[in-house]
Design a protein around this motif. Sequence first.
Motif, PDB file in Angstrom:
ATOM      1  N   VAL A  74       0.044  -1.328 -86.354  1.00  7.79           N
ATOM      2  CA  VAL A  74       1.669  -1.617 -86.631  1.00  7.79           C
ATOM      3  C   VAL A  74       2.826  -0.882 -86.574  1.00  7.79           C
ATOM      4  CG1 VAL A  74       2.457  -3.181 -88.853  1.00  7.79           C
ATOM      5  CG2 VAL A  74      -0.503  -2.983 -88.027  1.00  7.79           C
ATOM      6  N   ARG A  79      12.130  -0.087 -87.539  1.00  8.89           N
ATOM      7  CA  ARG A  79      11.119  -0.060 -88.505  1.00  8.89           C
ATOM      8  C   ARG A  79      12.243   0.740 -89.820  1.00  8.89           C
ATOM      9  NH1 ARG A  79       4.966   0.691 -89.009  1.00  8.89           N
ATOM     10  NH2 ARG A  79       4.449  -0.650 -90.921  1.00  8.89           N
ATOM     11  N   GLY A 107       2.148   9.543 -83.522  1.00 11.25           N
ATOM     12  CA  GLY A 107       1.333   8.633 -84.495  1.00 11.25           C
ATOM     13  C   GLY A 107       2.511   7.943 -83.986  1.00 11.25           C
ATOM     14  N   GLU A 113       8.750   3.417 -82.286  1.00 10.14           N
ATOM     15  CA  GLU A 113       9.162   4.037 -82.850  1.00 10.14           C
ATOM     16  C   GLU A 113       9.622   5.075 -81.923  1.00 10.14           C
ATOM     17  OE1 GLU A 113       7.246   6.204 -86.167  1.00 10.14           O
ATOM     18  OE2 GLU A 113       9.554   7.387 -86.592  1.00 10.14           O
ATOM     19  N   ILE A 137      -4.027   9.537 -81.088  1.00  9.42           N
ATOM     20  CA  ILE A 137      -4.822   9.903 -80.691  1.00  9.42           C
ATOM     21  C   ILE A 137      -5.370   8.275 -79.736  1.00  9.42           C
ATOM     22  CG2 ILE A 137      -5.549  11.365 -82.365  1.00  9.42           C
ATOM     23  CD1 ILE A 137      -6.588   8.813 -83.863  1.00  9.42           C
ATOM     24  N   LEU A 199      -2.818  14.908 -84.825  1.00 12.96           N
ATOM     25  CA  LEU A 199      -2.675  16.040 -86.055  1.00 12.96           C
ATOM     26  C   LEU A 199      -3.791  16.471 -86.704  1.00 12.96           C
ATOM     27  CD1 LEU A 199       0.064  13.126 -87.513  1.00 12.96           C
ATOM     28  CD2 LEU A 199       0.360  15.544 -86.089  1.00 12.96           C
ATOM     29  N   ASN A 215       4.802   6.039 -91.354  1.00 13.35           N
ATOM     30  CA  ASN A 215       3.458   4.565 -91.697  1.00 13.35           C
ATOM     31  C   ASN A 215       1.906   5.654 -91.047  1.00 13.35           C
ATOM     32  OD1 ASN A 215       5.133   3.519 -92.915  1.00 13.35           O
ATOM     33  ND2 ASN A 215       5.962   3.755 -91.116  1.00 13.35           N
TER      34      ASN A 215
END
Length: 274
Positions: A74, A79, A107, A113, A137, A199, A215
């Motif tokens: 999501v 954002r 991520g 983003e 990942i 991570l 997030n």
Amino acid sequence: MTEKFEELEIRLLLEALFQRYHYDFRNYAQASIKRRLRQAREQLGFATFSAMQESLLHDAATLPRLLGYLTVQVSEMFRDPSYFLALREKVLPHLRTYPSLKVWVAGCSEGEELYSLVILFREEGLEQRTLFYATDINQDALMRADAGVYSLDRIKLFTENHRKAGGKSSLSDYYSAAYGRAYFDKSLRSRVVFSDHSLVTDAVFAEMHLISCRNVMIYFDKTLQDRTLGLFRDSLARKGFLGLGAKESLRFSQHARSFTEFVGQEKIYQRRVE
Ligand SMILES: C[S@@+](CC[C@H](N)C(=O)[O-])C[C@H]1O[C@@H](n2cnc3c(N)ncnc32)[C@H](O)[C@@H]1O
């Protein structure tokens, strides 16, 4: 399905996933990982987690199907626009003093983003001196991020967010629309390196000036959050910045003392000079 054994079966399944494929979900937040695994078991049609484990071990095709449930994709462009506004107004004036910059979007999901940051840096005249590293990942998500194609249905929200984030141009300058999709301009990717990086199991990225990881840590347990924050501290240049999501923070972390709050409300921190 015997409820009694569920916990054991899940533990064994996550161990198998790690031992066989090196994907390590063993320290993700328990409640949400269980919920996702139950959903996967039902929708993929396995009677038990043990059956799912057997399929995972013997049929490599089960892996991407399962990963789709275990990772949450999501996202949206710009954002929480106030975060990007704070980067624009408070962080970028500091970054402007460096001749070259490195930004890590950890991520990055399907790229929303990342493109937000590239557009922000372009609008502020910093894109050409910056290298962006976008990692995740989930390889399907990384491929989509690299493609930069989004459904036109989402563009209204992205445009509104961009405006609230102090956008200096029109978002439509960055994509062309066709067949119900928005194709983001290739030039936005010219300074981006995409890479498969966890991570949980992988090493540091050196000398970053800004790490944006939003997030993602909400899905980790406390041990893993601490590992990740240690990784970020070691990946940041002196006085580098770390941006976390609205629900994430450094409070209660063993690494809290390595950072100072820079824009507290937006969860933007700066690495302390030690
Ligand atoms: C909800 S998305 C967040 C996307 C974006 N950062 C945002 O805030 O809109 C979470 C992303 O974290 C990724 N992820 C989960 N575990 C990870 C790990 N161990 N290392 C790197 N990325 C991970 C997932 O694949 C997913 O793309």
